[in-house]
Design a protein around this motif. Structure first.
Motif, mmCIF file in Angstrom:
data_model
loop_
_atom_site.group_PDB
_atom_site.id
_atom_site.type_symbol
_atom_site.label_atom_id
_atom_site.label_comp_id
_atom_site.label_asym_id
_atom_site.label_seq_id
_atom_site.Cartn_x
_atom_site.Cartn_y
_atom_site.Cartn_z
ATOM 1 N N VAL A 101 0.869 -1.462 -0.109
ATOM 2 C CA VAL A 101 -0.033 -0.020 0.141
ATOM 3 C C VAL A 101 0.895 1.334 0.023
ATOM 4 C CG1 VAL A 101 -1.649 1.206 1.258
ATOM 5 C CG2 VAL A 101 -1.929 -1.044 0.944
ATOM 6 N N CYS A 143 0.933 3.821 -3.155
ATOM 7 C CA CYS A 143 0.748 5.660 -2.743
ATOM 8 C C CYS A 143 2.001 6.397 -3.275
ATOM 9 C CB CYS A 143 0.618 5.775 -1.161
ATOM 10 S SG CYS A 143 -0.851 5.180 -0.588
ATOM 11 N N LEU A 192 -7.586 -2.107 0.623
ATOM 12 C CA LEU A 192 -6.921 -0.713 -0.134
ATOM 13 C C LEU A 192 -5.948 -1.031 -1.062
ATOM 14 C CD1 LEU A 192 -6.062 1.141 3.387
ATOM 15 C CD2 LEU A 192 -7.599 1.842 1.395
ATOM 16 N N LEU A 208 -7.460 1.530 -3.752
ATOM 17 C CA LEU A 208 -6.891 2.994 -4.122
ATOM 18 C C LEU A 208 -6.172 2.942 -5.563
ATOM 19 C CD1 LEU A 208 -4.453 3.483 -1.024
ATOM 20 C CD2 LEU A 208 -6.494 4.621 -1.740
ATOM 21 N N ARG A 219 -9.411 3.223 -8.022
ATOM 22 C CA ARG A 219 -10.119 4.478 -7.788
ATOM 23 C C ARG A 219 -9.230 5.396 -8.544
ATOM 24 N NH1 ARG A 219 -11.270 8.830 -4.508
ATOM 25 N NH2 ARG A 219 -13.540 9.199 -4.273
ATOM 26 N N TYR A 220 -7.919 5.564 -8.288
ATOM 27 C CA TYR A 220 -7.030 6.857 -8.882
ATOM 28 C C TYR A 220 -7.045 6.631 -10.352
ATOM 29 C CZ TYR A 220 -2.545 8.857 -9.918
ATOM 30 O OH TYR A 220 -1.680 9.868 -10.517
#
Length: 165
Positions: free
Chosen positions: A12, A16, A153, A157, A160-161
């Motif tokens: 994760v 990011c 996540l 993440l 969605r990004y």
């Protein structure tokens, strides 16, 4: 926490970083960043006899045992993170940050454990984020829930990004 939980946290963290740098999802750089995250997340447990990292990096683990380095001390400390920073600074910038944030995720989630972490090693001061009665035991149902949340996540993440780019 278990190796698989640390790997999920490292993944994760790396995702990011890759999103921050707008890395294409299907690229060698993204693949390298994700692999680095999965490996750097559990790396601090090289100080724990029998851990996956101790087996993979046996020579380093053996040296740490000879030096009598206890678990959640030196390799979980801010001083060791600074050493890792210096050793990995030559990596390309996105991969450097994938490594550093994934590595830092390890002591961060270990702060949820009752035993705490000696962040200021060599000073023998243990830190933890939760009082003992709320602490997350290694291998407990709460740790499993945290790992599942991190796994969710790790899918949500980036999807969605990349859908909202």
């Amino acid at each position: 926490m278990l190796q698989k939980t640390h790997s999920a946290a490292g993944l994760v963290a790396a995702e990011c970083v890759l999103m921050y740098y707008h890395m294409p999802v299907f690229s060698w750089e993204s693949a390298a960043g994700l692999m680095i995250g999965c490996i750097a997340g559990p790396l601090a447990d090289v100080d724990k006899k029998g851990s996956t990292m101790a087996k993979v990096l046996f020579p380093l683990s053996a040296v740490l045992r000879v030096l009598k380095v206890k678990h959640r001390t030196m390799t979980h400390s801010l001083l060791f993170m600074a050493a890792m920073f210096a050793l990995s600074i030559s990596l390309p910038e996105p991969l450097f940050w994938c490594f550093m944030l994934a590595y830092a995720s390890h002591p961060l989630i270990d702060l949820l454990n009752e035993q705490g972490v000696e962040l200021l090693w060599p000073l023998p001061i243990k830190f933890r984020l939760l009082p003992k009665f709320l602490a997350v035991d290694t291998g407990s149902e709460m740790e499993t829930a945290i790992r599942y949340l991190l796994s969710i996540l790790s899918v949500v993440l980036p999807v969605r990004y990349y859908l909202h780019m």
